[in-house]
Every structure is written in structure tokens, then in C-alpha cells.
Design a protein around this motif. Structure first.
Motif, short mmCIF file in Angstrom:
data_model
loop_
_atom_site.label_atom_id
_atom_site.label_comp_id
_atom_site.label_asym_id
_atom_site.label_seq_id
_atom_site.Cartn_x
_atom_site.Cartn_y
_atom_site.Cartn_z
N ALA A 1 0.79 -1.23 0.00
CA ALA A 1 0.00 0.00 0.00
C ALA A 1 0.83 1.29 0.00
CB ALA A 1 -0.93 0.00 1.21
N THR A 2 2.13 1.18 0.27
CA THR A 2 2.96 2.39 0.38
C THR A 2 3.76 2.59 -0.91
OG1 THR A 2 3.17 1.85 2.72
CG2 THR A 2 4.61 3.59 1.89
N PRO A 3 3.81 3.82 -1.42
CA PRO A 3 4.54 4.04 -2.69
C PRO A 3 6.05 3.85 -2.54
CG PRO A 3 3.73 6.12 -1.80
CD PRO A 3 3.22 5.05 -0.91
N ASP A 4 6.71 3.80 -3.68
CA ASP A 4 8.17 3.67 -3.65
C ASP A 4 8.78 4.86 -2.92
OD1 ASP A 4 7.75 1.41 -5.11
OD2 ASP A 4 8.26 2.31 -7.05
N CYS A 5 9.95 4.65 -2.39
CA CYS A 5 10.56 5.68 -1.56
C CYS A 5 10.73 7.01 -2.31
CB CYS A 5 11.91 5.18 -1.08
SG CYS A 5 12.54 6.22 0.20
N GLY A 6 10.21 8.09 -1.71
CA GLY A 6 10.35 9.42 -2.30
C GLY A 6 9.52 9.62 -3.56
N LYS A 7 8.59 8.70 -3.82
CA LYS A 7 7.77 8.81 -5.03
C LYS A 7 6.28 8.76 -4.68
CE LYS A 7 11.21 6.79 -8.07
NZ LYS A 7 11.60 5.63 -8.88
N THR A 8 5.46 9.02 -5.69
CA THR A 8 4.02 8.89 -5.51
C THR A 8 3.50 7.69 -6.30
OG1 THR A 8 3.62 10.39 -7.33
CG2 THR A 8 3.67 11.37 -5.15
N THR A 9 4.42 6.96 -6.90
CA THR A 9 4.05 5.80 -7.72
C THR A 9 4.48 4.49 -7.05
OG1 THR A 9 6.13 6.10 -8.91
CG2 THR A 9 4.16 7.06 -9.92
N PHE A 10 3.94 3.40 -7.58
CA PHE A 10 4.17 2.07 -6.98
C PHE A 10 4.82 1.15 -8.01
CE2 PHE A 10 0.67 4.22 -5.08
CZ PHE A 10 0.71 3.92 -3.74
N SER A 11 5.80 0.38 -7.58
CA SER A 11 6.42 -0.52 -8.55
C SER A 11 5.78 -1.91 -8.46
CB SER A 11 7.92 -0.63 -8.29
OG SER A 11 8.15 -1.01 -6.96
#
Lengths: 333, 423
Positions: free
Chosen positions: B413-423
């Protein structure tokens, strides 16, 4: 003469206190004081229209917002010192005001007021439309007080910025005071009292009204240009009708047609809003109290706080004049 | 003529005398006392020093008046509850805690002014409770200058924890807008509908939420047919609802809060929008459920916090809350401010200090067992890793209830570090 002496003493004391105050106050109060001076300048600019020409504007926020956004964009996009950016932003606002003045002065009274409001709301909506340029609802953040020219960095500090605003306010006040006392100002007074008669005397009253609208916008823009580096950001609320309403209240509270009254009104407005909203016992009711105070001022001091002060001073003067007469028998004896 | 000049001098002398007669010794003395008072003022007017003893002051620059006042009232009521709970059990680090409230009116300019006052006048070097993301954005650049730590309880703009805006003294304990949208989008994976429409408030949080939802559903092979962004503080949604109903979409994603959400859901009920297409929202709140009335049943959405969550910590919180506020249930803001304060206090205990510098270090990579389960504050971007909760509103014996239908792990549920997107 006694009253005049007292008045000069009061003004001198206020000026001295103004210049010494930031050194005595904590940072947050210096910032509030600086904002109060900016509001004072903003209200004084509206007084040129309302108090001296009877041009009631409901959209003066347009001037404030334009100045703030011009200042913000210039500081962020170009390597220009803040001391140059601020007058530039005021000039830009004045230039943008020219077509606004041309359109709005085609009408008078409530139509004029609604047209000014329409222009302000147009700018407000435009900020949301041109997001890449204006930042949309987020506004523009991270506005720095750029140093220079000649390496001057004193005005970057909190206290230095206060002095900058104070100096600009004093210079603007002196300019506006000279303007309203000049033959140009006398024609404005003529327009305010009876425009038809003034026109009959051969004056192009619309041209005069256009000039005063442009000048009022330029000074309002100057206030906005000073606000953006103080807050560090510019947001769409600066264009919103609420801001236009606020500045109108400042002018009315202070006393229209006095220049110094609206400056006082701006300061009183900000401090009242700030202190009332901080009172724990009133909490969410503070706007109600604020509104009641505004109603009381309208009812009991229709000439505003400065008008109240002036009538008090006048009563004292009359008292001073009549006192020697009552003392006369004793003197004779 | 001879006498003219002396007479003028006498007159002038009398005038000068009159002016100076008014400046009596008493007036000079009283003026001197006043001047001394002004000069002595710094002693009590100057900046409040950070006291290592006495109560730990926490500033709440929140919305007391304005369109988001309801959210601010939740912040205040739960903070006061926490204050009594903590102080009743001996305080933190042997010190009592004290909350100081300031009204920001949802206005960034007032938020900066009021927060500065909380710091410099009241000595609050720890702040939380900021409601609006644009207020948070205005405050964040000033944190270093104020030597103040800011723990977000509800600021959703995804960019606050990206290099674009992040500052060392800012931490976000709460679920961000992209996280809420992510959980909901994952849940909609099995939904047969392919086309949605989004309606959101046209400011940082609303835009961030709609953008994240758009990105997430496009990964699933679905799409947004339109994005309707409404002005901040809007009260009349009739034209927007008509637009949504005519869009041909099979579902409507709603990113509205506070008074805006209430007005939208009330009018949506009048227009029968919920009967025409299912409504999805990033945050299901108690006030939304109340505004929808009977139509609330079936509303699906992400939830930053649901009072129905089955954890021992949450049960204890709900019990304490309902005891303090009979007849009321904690809303998402109550849960998020409770969690933000739990994170802050855990940081204090770890650092054995309430100083901002020490707390920054302690909060990084901090693990807390919160009302929502295990939370981790990431060191890399100061984002709190929260589980992704999806709820569905169902009819219960005492009215509509947000029932948890899915919980995604914090890693998902948490985005990639320092981003607003998800890998």
C-alpha cells in the motif's frame, strides 16, 4: 496649538516606536507587524478610489493578487534583486490595470463595483486554469528574498524586511497625501462631490477616474508585491472576493478619505482577527465577535477610528480654547 | 510700527510657551516610565526558550473556522482525549503534555502566521493537526528556521514526502492520497466495470488523489472517462452531478472532504446518483455516511482509519473515545491524529527527549504498533508505511457501518521511496 503640539508628539512617538519596535519584539510579532503595514498600504490604495473619488470597488483583491504573483514569478524566474522586483511588480499591476480602468470607468456606482468584482474573479479563475504558469490551487511556494543590488542583504532579514515595508509605506503615504492635496486631487474631490458639475467646468472626469484607478491598482500591487516575499508564497486566495471584502472593511473601520485611517484600519483588522481567533474561550465564535465589532464601528463611528480620533481632538481643541475664557475672571483679578 | 515687531515676538513667545507648558515635569516623568517599560519589554516579550522541564507543549495549528472546521474539531477532541489519557498515566518522560490550539482557517497565510506564533510565543516546537495540504506546504519550508518538528496526521498530498517538498523536520504518519487510491484501485481489480469518472476538489490533496487513482486503474487496464475538478469551498454540485450522470461511466470516484463532501453526498442522494452508478471514495468518513443516509449502504472506499478495525489498540481507543464522547464514533481524523501522536510519543521514548533534533533521528525507521497495526516510519522519505484498508458501508442494527472488506499489507500500500508511484 496645544492640540497640534500633542499631535506632533504622538506622531513622532509612533514613528520612533515604529522604527525601534522590531528590536523589542519576538519574531512572530515582527512578522504580524510587517503584514499589518502591508495591509495598511493595501487599504490606503483603495482609499484613493473610495475616499477621494467615490469609486466603490468590490474587486481590489485583483491588484493585491497581481502584485503578489508578479513579484513571485519575477523572483523565481529571473535573477533580479527583490528591491527591483517590488517596484517592477507594482508597475506591471498598474499596466494591467489600464484596460480594467478603461472598462470599469464606463460605468459608475454599483455597476462599477460589480465590474471590478468581475475582473478580480476572472483573475481568480485564471489562476486555476493556467496551472503551469500560476501553480493552480497550490499557488507558488518557495519565494526567496533575493539580495542586491550592490550586495545589499539587510532587507532579507526579518527586521530588515520590516524596515523596507515601513519605508515604502511612509513614501507611498507622502506621495498619496501630496496627490490628494494637489490640483489633481481637488478635481478628484470635485468628482466625488458632484461629477456632473465638475464635468460642466470643463474637466474630463473619466480620464481623472481612470488615472486614479490605475494608481490605486499600482499601490495595491505594491502591497501584494511586498506580501509575496514576506509569506514566501502566493496563493489564489489573494484574488478571492473575501480579500476584496477584507480590504473594504479595513477602509471603513479606519475611516475613508483620510489615507492614514485605512492604514490604521489595516493594522486593527489584522490584530483583531489574530487576537480574537487566539482566544481559547471564544474558539469558533470569534468571527461573530469580529462582525459585531465591525457593526459597532459602523453605528457609533461612521467616520471610522481615525474620524473618532479627529472628533476627540477637535473637542479637546474647543475645550482648550474655551478654558482660558472661563479662567478670564481669575486672570483679571 | 515700532511696536509691531516686539508684539509679534511676544505673541510667538506665548504660543511657544503654551506648547511647552503642556509638557510638564509629570508628563516627562510618565513618558520616561513608559519608555523604560518599552525598553524593559524584551524580558517578557522575547522568544520563549525551549524548556527541558515543565509540560511538553504540542501545537495544533488546525482549522477551527471555515469549510474544514469539522476535521479540525476531530483533531482537537482526540488530542484533548490523549492529553487526559497520557497525563493521567504519569505523562511522557516524566513530563505532562499540553496542546495549544490555533485557528488557521484553512488558509496557508494564516497557517504560517499562527504556527510561528505557536512556536515563538507558546514554545511549541512540536506540531501536528494541520488539516489542509496547502497549509502544510506553506509551513514546511519554515520548520528549520523555527527549529520545529511537524508530524502530519492527515495531509494527503503525495508530493509532501518526495524530494520536491520534503524537509528533514517533516514526517507523515498517515495514509497519503496515492496510498488511499492504491488500496481502492487494487480492490477494484475484480470489478467488471472498465470506465470510471472522478470528481475531486481542485487543490493539492484532491488533485493528488485523482491522479493516483487514474494511474492505478490504468495499470489494471481500466480508464477514467473524465476528471471533474471542483473549486475549493464549492457548495453547489448540481451541474457537476449532471455531468457525472451523463458521462457513461460505470462508477464514480470521489475525492472531496469536509463541507464539500457533505454538500456533494447530500445532492448526490437527491439526484439518485448512487442508484445510477456505484460511488467510490478515497476516504470513507462518518460524516459522508451520515450525509448519504440510507444511500450510504454499498459505498466502497479506501479508509485511512476505520473504527471497526479489529486490533486490541483500536478497541481500547474506541472504548476510551466513546466514554469521553457518548453517542459518537471516532472518524478517520480521530484515528489518524491518535496514530500520529502515538508515533510522536514513541519517538520521544526512543530518543529520551522531546527536542526536535533528537526526535528526527529517533523517528527515522521507527516501528510502532498502532491502532491500525504495525506502522513503520521510513527513513528514506519520512513516510509512514500504513496498511491499505478498504471498507464497504453496510446496514447495521444501529445504522450504517463501515465494514472492512480488505486490508493490503503496508509494503503493497505504500509508494516507492520518495515517489508517488508504486512498482
Amino acid at each position: 496649538m496645544r492640540a497640534r503640539g500633542l499631535f506632533i508628539l504622538v506622531i513622532a512617538a509612533a514613528a520612533a516606536a515604529g522604527f525601534g519596535m522590531p528590536h523589542l519584539l519576538p519574531g512572530y510579532l515582527v512578522n504580524i507587524l510587517t503584514e499589518a503595514l502591508i495591509f495598511g498600504l493595501f487599504a490606503m490604495s483603495l482609499d484613493l478610489m473610495i475616499g477621494y473619488t467615490r469609486l466603490e470597488s468590490f474587486g481590489h483583491a485583483a491588484a493585491y493578487g497581481l502584485g503578489a504573483y508578479a513579484s513571485a514569478l519575477l523572483l523565481l524566474s529571473f535573477d533580479i534583486p527583490m528591491l527591483i522586483v517590488i517596484p517592477m511588480a507594482a508597475i506591471i499591476t498598474g499596466v494591467v490595470a489600464m484596460p480594467i480602468a478603461w472598462v470599469c470607468t464606463r460605468s459608475t456606482g454599483i455597476s462599477f463595483a460589480m465590474l471590478t468584482l468581475a475582473f478580480a474573479q476572472l483573475f481568480y479563475a485564471s489562476v486555476y486554469q493556467f496551472k503551469d504558469f500560476s501553480g493552480g490551487s497550490d499557488g507558488i511556494a518557495g519565494i526567496a528574498r533575493r539580495a542586491g543590488p550592490f550586495g545589499i542583504d539587510f532587507f532579507q532579514t526579518k527586521i530588515g524586511y520590516f524596515y523596507l515595508v515601513l519605508i515604502i509605506l511612509i513614501l507611498s503615504f507622502l506621495f498619496c497625501r501630496s496627490l490628494v492635496a494637489s490640483p489633481f486631487g481637488q478635481v478628484l474631490a470635485g468628482i466625488r462631490e458632484n461629477e456632473v458639475k465638475t464635468r460642466t467646468l470643463g474637466y474630463n472626469t473619466r480620464a481623472y477616474r481612470m488615472v486614479i484607478v490605475v494608481l490605486a491598482y499600482a499601490f495595491g500591487g505594491l502591497a501584494g508585491a511586498l506580501y509575496a516575499p514576506l509569506a514566501g508564497f502566493a496563493s489564489p486566495e489573494l484574488f478571492f472576493w473575501r480579500m476584496s471584502g477584507m480590504v473594504l472593511i479595513m477602509v471603513i473601520i479606519g475611516g475613508r478619505g483620510t489615507l492614514v485611517g485605512p492604514i490604521l484600519g489595516g493594522a486593527v483588522f489584522l490584530f483583531l482577527e489574530h487576537e480574537l481567533s487566539a482566544l481559547p474561550m471564544v474558539r469558533e465564535l470569534w468571527p461573530l465577535i469580529f462582525g459585531s465589532i465591525f457593526i459597532a464601528v459602523i453605528l457609533f463611528a461612521p467616520q471610522g477610528l481615525w474620524g473618532l480620533f479627529r472628533s476627540w481632538r477637535e473637542k479637546r481643541r474647543i475645550g482648550v480654547v474655551s478654558k482660558p475664557q472661563s479662567d478670564a475672571p481669575h486672570a483679571a483679578s | 510700527m515700532k511696536n509691531d515687531k516686539p508684539t509679534a515676538k511676544v505673541e510667538s513667545g506665548k504660543k511657544i510657551d503654551r506648547v511647552f507648558r503642556t509638557v510638564t515635569r509629570r508628563k516627562v516623568l510618565s513618558g520616561g516610565i513608559a519608555a523604560t517599560a518599552v525598553l524593559a519589554a524584551p524580558a517578557f516579550l522575547h522568544k520563549t526558550a525551549k524548556a527541558a522541564t515543565g509540560p511538553i507543549k504540542i501545537g495544533l495549528p488546525t482549522v477551527v473556522t471555515g469549510g474544514y472546521a469539522e476535521l479540525g474539531s476531530h483533531v482537537i477532541r482526540t488530542s484533548k482525549l490523549v492529553e487526559s489519557m497520557v497525563n493521567g498515566s504519569g505523562g511522557i518522560l516524566g513530563r505532562q503534555i499540553e496542546f495549544v490550539v490555533a485557528d488557521t482557517q484553512g488558509n496557508p497565510a494564516a497557517a504560517v502566521r499562527k504556527t510561528q506564533e505557536l512556536v515563538e510565543r507558546h514554545g511549541c516546537h512540536l506540531i501536528t493537526g494541520v488539516v489542509v495540504s496547502s497549509e502544510a506546504r506553506a509551513i514546511m519550508p519554515k520548520l528549520k528556521e523555527w527549529d520545529t518538528l511537524f508530524v502530519s496526521h492527515g495531509n494527503g498530498d503525495g508530493r509532501l514526502t518526495t524530494p520536491q517538498f520534503l524537509v528533514p523536520n517533516f514526517f507523515r504518519a498517515n495514509v497519503s492520497a496515492p496510498m488511499g487510491a492504491r488500496a481502492l484501485a487494487l480492490y477494484l481489480k475484480d470489478d467488471p466495470a472498465k470506465e470510471y469518472i472522478a470528481i475531486g476538489s481542485d487543490y493539492a490533496w484532491g488533485q493528488s488523489s485523482v491522479k493516483a487513482f487514474d494511474e492505478q486503474i490504468s495499470i489494471l487496464g481500466k480508464k477514467l472517462v473524465d476528471k471533474v475538478m471542483t473549486p475549493v469551498g464549492n457548495k453547489d454540485y448540481a451541474t457537476y452531478i449532471t455531468k457525472v450522470m451523463r458521462s457513461g461511466a460505470k462508477g464514480c470516484y470521489v475525492a472531496l472532504q469536509g463541507d464539500e463532501a457533505r454538500a456533494f453526498y447530500t445532492q448526490a442522494t437527491q439526484y439518485g446518483l448512487a442508484e445510477k452508478m456505484p460511488l467510490y471514495t478515497e476516504i470513507v468518513s462518518q460524516s459522508n455516511i451520515k450525509a448519504l443516509g440510507k444511500s450510504a449502504a454499498g459505498l466502497v472506499g479506501g479508509s485511512r482509519y476505520a473504527y471497526t478495525q479489529d486490533t486490541p489498540q483500536n478497541k481500547a481507543f474506541v472504548q476510551a473515545f466513546t466514554k469521553a464522547h457518548p453517542g459518537q464514533l471516532p472518524d478517520w481524523t480521530d484515528g489518524e491524529i491518535y496514530q500520529a501522536l502515538a508515533v510522536l510519543f514513541a519517538g520521544m521514548k526512543k530518543a529520551n527527549s522531546a527536542e526536535p533534533d533528537a526526535l528526527v533521528e529517533a523517528l527515522e525507521d521507527l516501528e510502532v504498533t498502532s491502532i491500525k497495526g504495525a506502522i513503520k516510519i521510513r527513513k528514506c522519505d519520512h513516510q509512514g508505511m500504513n496498511p491499505g484498508i478498504v471498507v464497504k458501508v453496510v446496514d447495521g442494527p444501529n445504522g450504517a457501518v463501515p465494514e472492512i472488506v480488505k486490508i493490503y499489507s503496508r509494503e503493497v500500500a505504500t509508494p516507492d521511496c520518495g515517489k508517488t508511484t508504486f512498482s
